[in-house]
Design a protein around this motif. Structure first.
Motif, PDB file in Angstrom:
ATOM      1  N   LEU A  28      21.977  25.365  28.357  1.00  0.00           N
ATOM      2  CA  LEU A  28      20.747  26.133  28.150  1.00  0.00           C
ATOM      3  C   LEU A  28      19.745  25.949  29.293  1.00  0.00           C
ATOM      4  O   LEU A  28      19.549  26.834  30.120  1.00  0.00           O
ATOM      5  N   LEU A 146      27.066  28.032  22.894  1.00  0.00           N
ATOM      6  CA  LEU A 146      25.896  27.460  23.557  1.00  0.00           C
ATOM      7  C   LEU A 146      25.907  25.969  23.257  1.00  0.00           C
ATOM      8  O   LEU A 146      25.905  25.554  22.092  1.00  0.00           O
ATOM      9  N   THR A 148      23.968  22.467  24.226  1.00  0.00           N
ATOM     10  CA  THR A 148      22.760  21.963  24.875  1.00  0.00           C
ATOM     11  C   THR A 148      22.367  20.580  24.379  1.00  0.00           C
ATOM     12  O   THR A 148      22.454  20.285  23.181  1.00  0.00           O
ATOM     13  N   GLN A 155      14.812  22.763  21.404  1.00  0.00           N
ATOM     14  CA  GLN A 155      15.932  23.631  21.771  1.00  0.00           C
ATOM     15  C   GLN A 155      15.996  24.873  20.876  1.00  0.00           C
ATOM     16  O   GLN A 155      16.234  25.982  21.365  1.00  0.00           O
ATOM     17  N   ARG A 156      15.770  24.708  19.600  1.00  0.00           N
ATOM     18  CA  ARG A 156      15.783  25.875  18.706  1.00  0.00           C
ATOM     19  C   ARG A 156      14.611  26.803  19.012  1.00  0.00           C
ATOM     20  O   ARG A 156      14.740  28.029  18.887  1.00  0.00           O
ATOM     21  N   ILE A 159      15.749  28.888  21.963  1.00  0.00           N
ATOM     22  CA  ILE A 159      16.803  29.825  21.557  1.00  0.00           C
ATOM     23  C   ILE A 159      16.216  30.993  20.773  1.00  0.00           C
ATOM     24  O   ILE A 159      16.548  32.168  21.017  1.00  0.00           O
ATOM     25  N   GLU A 160      15.323  30.691  19.842  1.00  0.00           N
ATOM     26  CA  GLU A 160      14.728  31.743  19.017  1.00  0.00           C
ATOM     27  C   GLU A 160      13.773  32.613  19.822  1.00  0.00           C
ATOM     28  O   GLU A 160      13.735  33.841  19.639  1.00  0.00           O
ATOM     29  N   LEU A 164      18.619  34.214  21.699  1.00  0.00           N
ATOM     30  CA  LEU A 164      19.883  33.893  22.358  1.00  0.00           C
ATOM     31  C   LEU A 164      21.043  33.685  21.392  1.00  0.00           C
ATOM     32  O   LEU A 164      22.206  33.864  21.779  1.00  0.00           O
ATOM     33  N   ALA A 165      20.769  33.316  20.162  1.00  0.00           N
ATOM     34  CA  ALA A 165      21.862  32.996  19.240  1.00  0.00           C
ATOM     35  C   ALA A 165      22.811  34.164  19.043  1.00  0.00           C
ATOM     36  O   ALA A 165      23.999  33.975  18.773  1.00  0.00           O
ATOM     37  N   VAL A 171      26.146  27.665  18.031  1.00  0.00           N
ATOM     38  CA  VAL A 171      25.227  26.918  18.892  1.00  0.00           C
ATOM     39  C   VAL A 171      25.341  25.441  18.538  1.00  0.00           C
ATOM     40  O   VAL A 171      25.276  25.068  17.358  1.00  0.00           O
TER      41      VAL A 171
END
Length: 260
Positions: A28, A146, A148, A155-156, A159-160, A164-165, A171
């Motif tokens: 990531l 993904l 990471t 990190q979440r 991603i949010e 990206l999810a 993930v």
């Protein structure tokens, strides 16, 4: 694509065996997201405020230089002492160490700088220009993972914020699974739901000591994203070195968006 071996010349075949790849894993930070710029820019304002109170800090250089050559090495040194999962407390400790080493101890001032920094950098996170185009092209041919390192909250959030999810079969965040790159066990954990063999997997990342070392230990192929022309001065040798993710599509020897 830069060669990863001095013995390999332009006429030699590429080290990456694209024909074997069945699944691809992306890191990531520094690979899909330009975290470094966000961290550097988020560091600037609180550092300058500290320097107003403690002028000797100005001797270290401008905020971006201090971030890259003082602050980040401090964080790395802190992390290397404890290993395991990354903690935001290391960043707080980094601010405290800067003051204590280069001015005087003032934990309250350091903590205020830390809190300002933590409140600022997340909004500065941006995807690299090519990230979505590369994900779209590669996802058309391969299942994606993904993978990471980092704490779940940060990190979440990243991603949010960038949706990206949707590109990935699943993930894997290190804190959530209790495993950290370069431990090969996190790579095995990541690939298990897809039922692919290790030799059929490719991991793409920017950290040689985490992404490349871990992928190699797990028996995966690896691609090192070296955006800043860093020296390859360690024992962690990737199968290929690329300057941007676009090299995965544009270079004949690494073209992942066409049939082979």
């Amino acid at each position: 694509m830069r060669s990863t071996s001095a013995a390999r010349d332009a006429g030699d075949p590429p080290a990456l065996d694209v024909a074997r790849i069945e699944v691809i894993s992306f890191d990531l930070d520094g690979t899909l997201i330009d975290s470094r710029t966000a961290w550097r820019d988020g560091f600037a304002a609180p550092f300058l405020r500290l320097a107003e109170r403690y002028p000797t800090l100005r001797d270290l250089g401008d905020p971006w230089h201090v971030h890259d050559h003082v602050f980040q090495p401090l964080l790395l040194a802190i992390w290397e002492r404890v290993r395991g999962e990354w903690s935001p407390d290391y960043v707080r400790d980094g601010w405290r160490h800067i003051l204590e080493r280069h001015a005087q101890r003032d934990d309250a001032a350091a903590d205020r700088a830390y809190e300002e920094y933590e409140a600022t950098w997340p909004a500065m996170m941006r995807l690299f220009d090519e990230s979505l185009a590369v994900l779209a092209a590669v996802q058309a041919r391969y299942p994606l993972i993904l993978l990471t390192n980092g704490n779940t909250v940060h990190q979440r959030m990243k991603i949010e914020a960038h949706d990206l999810a949707r590109w990935f079969r699943h993930v894997v965040v290190s804190e959530e699974v209790g495993l950290v790159k370069p431990d090969p066990a996190i790579f095995a954990h990541a690939i298990a739901p897809l039922g692919a063999l290790a030799e059929a997997a490719l991991h793409i990342g920017d950290m040689r000591s985490q992404d490349i070392a871990g992928a190699r230990a797990a028996g995966w192929q690896s691609a090192w994203v070296n955006r800043h022309g860093a020296a390859a001065d360690d024992e962690h040798h990737p199968d290929v070195e690329i300057a941007t993710l676009l090299d995965l599509l544009d270079r004949k020897s690494t073209r992942l968006n066409s049939s082979h």
